[in-house]
Design a protein around this motif. Sequence first.
Motif, PDB file in Angstrom:
ATOM      1  N   ASP A  28     160.565  88.256  90.761  1.00  0.00           N
ATOM      2  CA  ASP A  28     159.541  87.203  90.160  1.00  0.00           C
ATOM      3  C   ASP A  28     157.913  86.589  89.839  1.00  0.00           C
ATOM      4  O   ASP A  28     157.766  87.097  90.992  1.00  0.00           O
ATOM      5  CB  ASP A  28     160.565  85.649  89.825  1.00  0.00           C
ATOM      6  CG  ASP A  28     161.588  85.850  89.905  1.00  0.00           C
ATOM      7  OD1 ASP A  28     162.758  86.491  89.105  1.00  0.00           O
ATOM      8  OD2 ASP A  28     162.310  84.517  90.004  1.00  0.00           O
ATOM      9  N   THR A  29     157.453  86.071  88.941  1.00  0.00           N
ATOM     10  CA  THR A  29     157.007  85.719  88.822  1.00  0.00           C
ATOM     11  C   THR A  29     156.658  84.416  88.483  1.00  0.00           C
ATOM     12  O   THR A  29     157.179  84.156  87.964  1.00  0.00           O
ATOM     13  CB  THR A  29     155.739  86.435  87.420  1.00  0.00           C
ATOM     14  OG1 THR A  29     155.384  87.851  87.646  1.00  0.00           O
ATOM     15  CG2 THR A  29     154.714  85.965  87.077  1.00  0.00           C
ATOM     16  N   ILE A  30     155.709  83.204  89.198  1.00  0.00           N
ATOM     17  CA  ILE A  30     155.893  81.777  89.033  1.00  0.00           C
ATOM     18  C   ILE A  30     154.815  81.289  88.331  1.00  0.00           C
ATOM     19  O   ILE A  30     153.736  81.954  89.269  1.00  0.00           O
ATOM     20  CB  ILE A  30     156.164  81.587  90.223  1.00  0.00           C
ATOM     21  CG1 ILE A  30     157.705  81.211  90.483  1.00  0.00           C
ATOM     22  CG2 ILE A  30     155.795  79.994  90.410  1.00  0.00           C
ATOM     23  CD1 ILE A  30     158.420  81.158  92.383  1.00  0.00           C
ATOM     24  N   ASN A  31     154.324  80.767  87.652  1.00  0.00           N
ATOM     25  CA  ASN A  31     152.804  80.442  87.487  1.00  0.00           C
ATOM     26  C   ASN A  31     152.787  78.744  87.580  1.00  0.00           C
ATOM     27  O   ASN A  31     153.833  77.959  87.716  1.00  0.00           O
ATOM     28  CB  ASN A  31     152.793  79.673  85.605  1.00  0.00           C
ATOM     29  CG  ASN A  31     153.113  81.646  84.665  1.00  0.00           C
ATOM     30  OD1 ASN A  31     152.299  82.234  85.787  1.00  0.00           O
ATOM     31  ND2 ASN A  31     152.694  81.790  84.159  1.00  0.00           N
ATOM     32  N   VAL A  32     151.956  78.255  88.286  1.00  0.00           N
ATOM     33  CA  VAL A  32     151.213  77.639  88.409  1.00  0.00           C
ATOM     34  C   VAL A  32     150.237  76.872  87.372  1.00  0.00           C
ATOM     35  O   VAL A  32     149.364  77.175  87.379  1.00  0.00           O
ATOM     36  CB  VAL A  32     150.981  76.808  89.738  1.00  0.00           C
ATOM     37  CG1 VAL A  32     150.475  75.817  90.216  1.00  0.00           C
ATOM     38  CG2 VAL A  32     151.946  77.701  91.392  1.00  0.00           C
ATOM     39  N   ASN A  33     151.079  75.519  86.429  1.00  0.00           N
ATOM     40  CA  ASN A  33     150.425  74.926  85.814  1.00  0.00           C
ATOM     41  C   ASN A  33     149.863  73.568  85.997  1.00  0.00           C
ATOM     42  O   ASN A  33     149.255  73.463  87.273  1.00  0.00           O
ATOM     43  CB  ASN A  33     151.280  74.395  84.794  1.00  0.00           C
ATOM     44  CG  ASN A  33     152.033  75.140  84.074  1.00  0.00           C
ATOM     45  OD1 ASN A  33     152.193  76.459  83.394  1.00  0.00           O
ATOM     46  ND2 ASN A  33     153.452  75.557  84.300  1.00  0.00           N
ATOM     47  N   PRO A  34     148.457  73.658  85.123  1.00  0.00           N
ATOM     48  CA  PRO A  34     147.344  73.021  85.795  1.00  0.00           C
ATOM     49  C   PRO A  34     147.912  71.509  86.431  1.00  0.00           C
ATOM     50  O   PRO A  34     148.700  70.629  85.702  1.00  0.00           O
ATOM     51  CB  PRO A  34     145.924  72.392  84.236  1.00  0.00           C
ATOM     52  CG  PRO A  34     147.063  73.620  83.018  1.00  0.00           C
ATOM     53  CD  PRO A  34     148.338  74.246  83.303  1.00  0.00           C
TER      54      PRO A  34
END
Length: 151
Positions: A28-34
């Motif tokens: 999995d790839t998890i993005n941490v948004n602004p």
Amino acid sequence: MDAPVYNVTQDVYYLTIAEAVDAAVSGDTINVNPGTHQVPSQVNFDVTNLTLTGIGDPVIQVSGTGERFYITASGVTLQDLTIEKTDKTGVQNIIYIGASNTTIQNNTIFGRFVIGDGEVSRAMVFTGGLTGVTITGNTIYDLRQPGYISG
């Protein structure tokens, strides 16, 4: 944006980094948004080939003692994050690396340490005997030590 943390692979949003990592599966790839994200306790990276990446300059704030990102599975990547230690308490190792094939890249990791402080703050602590660990393009400052090899 429904929530500040997004699992790209599963197409699911989460309110916290810990929730997203706990629900992740291998690859999995998890993005941490602004925005600013609090990580008040240890997050266990015990799933192989998991990537946590910052999108749009998120700031992750840690405090207290103990580790916050605890990596025990191979193939974990932490990238493009700003991690700030917000206090001057005890011993805190922000990232624990206990698995081979780990990548820590293009992050900014900093704290409040001043020479003479009793505080022990480290960006990373590694166990001995690992292979394939890549640390590149990071900026680390105002911590007692950028890295420490234990064992």
